[in-house]
Design an enzyme around this catalytic site. Structure first.
Site, PDB file in Angstrom:
ATOM      1  N   ASP A   1      41.504   3.162   3.571  1.00 28.36           N
ATOM      2  CA  ASP A   1      40.823   4.320   3.010  1.00 28.36           C
ATOM      3  C   ASP A   1      39.821   3.815   1.969  1.00 28.36           C
ATOM      4  O   ASP A   1      39.381   4.547   1.101  1.00 28.36           O
ATOM      5  CB  ASP A   1      41.870   5.254   2.381  1.00 28.36           C
TER       6      ASP A   1
ATOM      7  N   ASP B   1      40.625  -8.182  -3.879  1.00 18.76           N
ATOM      8  CA  ASP B   1      39.552  -7.741  -2.993  1.00 18.76           C
ATOM      9  C   ASP B   1      40.016  -7.941  -1.547  1.00 18.76           C
ATOM     10  O   ASP B   1      40.363  -9.056  -1.148  1.00 18.76           O
ATOM     11  CB  ASP B   1      38.301  -8.583  -3.282  1.00 18.76           C
ATOM     12  N   VAL B   2      40.003  -6.865  -0.772  1.00 22.47           N
ATOM     13  CA  VAL B   2      40.468  -6.930   0.619  1.00 22.47           C
ATOM     14  C   VAL B   2      39.620  -7.900   1.445  1.00 22.47           C
ATOM     15  O   VAL B   2      40.113  -8.512   2.399  1.00 22.47           O
ATOM     16  CB  VAL B   2      40.440  -5.516   1.264  1.00 22.47           C
TER      17      VAL B   2
ATOM     18  N   PRO C   1      45.015   5.449  -5.943  1.00 20.79           N
ATOM     19  CA  PRO C   1      46.209   5.351  -6.796  1.00 20.79           C
ATOM     20  C   PRO C   1      47.544   5.232  -6.047  1.00 20.79           C
ATOM     21  O   PRO C   1      48.578   5.112  -6.696  1.00 20.79           O
ATOM     22  CB  PRO C   1      46.154   6.666  -7.581  1.00 20.79           C
ATOM     23  N   GLY C   2      47.539   5.283  -4.715  1.00 23.71           N
ATOM     24  CA  GLY C   2      48.788   4.998  -3.995  1.00 23.71           C
ATOM     25  C   GLY C   2      49.325   6.110  -3.108  1.00 23.71           C
ATOM     26  O   GLY C   2      50.464   6.025  -2.640  1.00 23.71           O
ATOM     27  N   ALA C   3      48.518   7.145  -2.861  1.00 20.70           N
ATOM     28  CA  ALA C   3      49.024   8.273  -2.067  1.00 20.70           C
ATOM     29  C   ALA C   3      49.283   7.888  -0.600  1.00 20.70           C
ATOM     30  O   ALA C   3      50.308   8.263  -0.026  1.00 20.70           O
ATOM     31  CB  ALA C   3      48.052   9.445  -2.144  1.00 20.70           C
ATOM     32  N   TRP C   4      48.371   7.126  -0.003  1.00 17.34           N
ATOM     33  CA  TRP C   4      48.601   6.693   1.379  1.00 17.34           C
ATOM     34  C   TRP C   4      49.835   5.789   1.441  1.00 17.34           C
ATOM     35  O   TRP C   4      50.621   5.863   2.380  1.00 17.34           O
ATOM     36  CB  TRP C   4      47.377   5.953   1.929  1.00 17.34           C
TER      37      TRP C   4
ATOM     38  N   LYS D   1      38.553   4.311   7.273  1.00 13.02           N
ATOM     39  CA  LYS D   1      37.599   5.342   6.862  1.00 13.02           C
ATOM     40  C   LYS D   1      36.182   4.790   6.929  1.00 13.02           C
ATOM     41  O   LYS D   1      35.927   3.641   6.563  1.00 13.02           O
ATOM     42  CB  LYS D   1      37.908   5.745   5.407  1.00 13.02           C
TER      43      LYS D   1
HETATM   44  N1  SAM Z   1      44.046   5.959  -0.056  1.00 12.23           N
HETATM   45  C1  SAM Z   1      44.094   6.007  -1.520  1.00 12.23           C
HETATM   46  C2  SAM Z   1      45.185   6.967  -1.903  1.00 12.23           C
HETATM   47  O1  SAM Z   1      45.595   7.759  -1.052  1.00 12.23           O
HETATM   48  O2  SAM Z   1      45.663   6.916  -3.046  1.00 12.23           O
HETATM   49  C3  SAM Z   1      42.745   6.398  -2.085  1.00 12.23           C
HETATM   50  C4  SAM Z   1      41.703   5.319  -1.870  1.00 12.23           C
HETATM   51  S1  SAM Z   1      40.146   5.548  -2.718  1.00 12.23           S
HETATM   52  C5  SAM Z   1      39.384   6.779  -1.714  1.00 12.23           C
HETATM   53  C6  SAM Z   1      39.248   4.089  -2.303  1.00 12.23           C
HETATM   54  C7  SAM Z   1      39.716   2.819  -2.984  1.00 12.23           C
HETATM   55  O3  SAM Z   1      39.120   1.680  -2.355  1.00 12.23           O
HETATM   56  C8  SAM Z   1      39.333   2.728  -4.466  1.00 12.23           C
HETATM   57  O4  SAM Z   1      40.499   2.718  -5.250  1.00 12.23           O
HETATM   58  C9  SAM Z   1      38.585   1.385  -4.565  1.00 12.23           C
HETATM   59  O5  SAM Z   1      38.891   0.663  -5.726  1.00 12.23           O
HETATM   60  C10 SAM Z   1      39.092   0.655  -3.332  1.00 12.23           C
HETATM   61  N2  SAM Z   1      38.237  -0.456  -2.887  1.00 12.23           N
HETATM   62  C11 SAM Z   1      36.902  -0.453  -2.690  1.00 12.23           C
HETATM   63  N3  SAM Z   1      36.488  -1.671  -2.295  1.00 12.23           N
HETATM   64  C12 SAM Z   1      37.579  -2.470  -2.226  1.00 12.23           C
HETATM   65  C13 SAM Z   1      37.794  -3.846  -1.890  1.00 12.23           C
HETATM   66  N4  SAM Z   1      36.778  -4.648  -1.513  1.00 12.23           N
HETATM   67  N5  SAM Z   1      39.050  -4.346  -1.955  1.00 12.23           N
HETATM   68  C14 SAM Z   1      40.074  -3.541  -2.335  1.00 12.23           C
HETATM   69  N6  SAM Z   1      39.938  -2.233  -2.655  1.00 12.23           N
HETATM   70  C15 SAM Z   1      38.706  -1.706  -2.609  1.00 12.23           C
END
Ligand code: SAM
Length: 192
Positions: free
Chosen positions: A104, A79-80, A33-36, A144
């Protein structure tokens, strides 16, 4: 106030290594949700909170929606691992270059530890393609991963293009979880 407890992991790693500096450009992969991103915005001064310091750039990407944040540019529903996302990043970053890539990212856990491990390692490996396009020489990456049999493969790959790679387990990360972070510094573009 942070959107998620995960902020404390990045704060801890950044306090120790002073990775994020005012004026830098940061890409936050799996940002929802955007904490990092909140931490990154503060540290690189991308909201211009301190007018005396250079103003940085933060771009966050996620498959999911990300509530707006002052100082960050978000690419929700992206998608990254998709080259189309890489192309958008090139446009958004000053000179098409980032100083730091943060990830992350995590797949939805299936509960099968080895399968989840492999999936996340594959996602981390795709960050190497992203780095090749946007990470500036000398740049850094934090990603991560869940520890397991393929972790050394990822470490080897990272070591082939980064001058220094180390494993981090922040105190804020649950002791009993397989969660780890690779912290890679001093990027050099791969020779083809
Ligand atoms: N670092 C974030 C924070 O501090 O708010 C929390 C991240 S959460 C642990 C992992 C995120 O990775 C999820 O929101 C998920 O949707 C995203 N994710 C997983 N695969 C992805 C991809 N291929 N492209 C973009 N985001 C992806």
């Amino acid at each position: 106030n942070f959107r998620c407890r995960s902020a404390f992991k990045l704060l801890e790693m950044d306090d120790k290594f002073r990775l994020l500096q005012p004026g830098q450009s940061v890409v936050d992969c799996g940002a929802s949700p955007g904490a990092w991103s909140q931490v990154a915005v503060q540290r690189v001064n991308s909201a211009g909170t301190d007018p005396e310091l250079p103003r940085g750039t933060v771009v966050g990407i996620d498959l999911l929606n990300i509530p707006p944040l002052d100082g960050a540019h978000f690419l929700p529903s992206h998608d990254v691992t998709d080259p189309a996302t890489h192309a958008k990043l090139l446009d958004l970053l000053p000179n098409g270059q980032a100083h730091v890539i943060l990830s992350d990212m995590a797949p939805n856990a299936s509960g099968f530890r080895e399968m989840d491990h492999e999936k996340l390692i594959m996602m981390c490996l795709s960050l190497m393609d992203l780095a090749e396009k946007i990470l500036q020489p000398g740049g850094s990456l934090i990603c991560k991963y869940w520890d397991g049999s393929l972790a050394h493969k990822l470490q080897e790959k990272l070591s082939s293009v980064f001058g220094s790679v180390r494993t981090l387990k922040p105190n804020a990360s649950r002791k009993d979880s397989a969660e780890r972070y690779f912290f890679a510094r001093m990027y050099r573009k791969p020779v083809k």
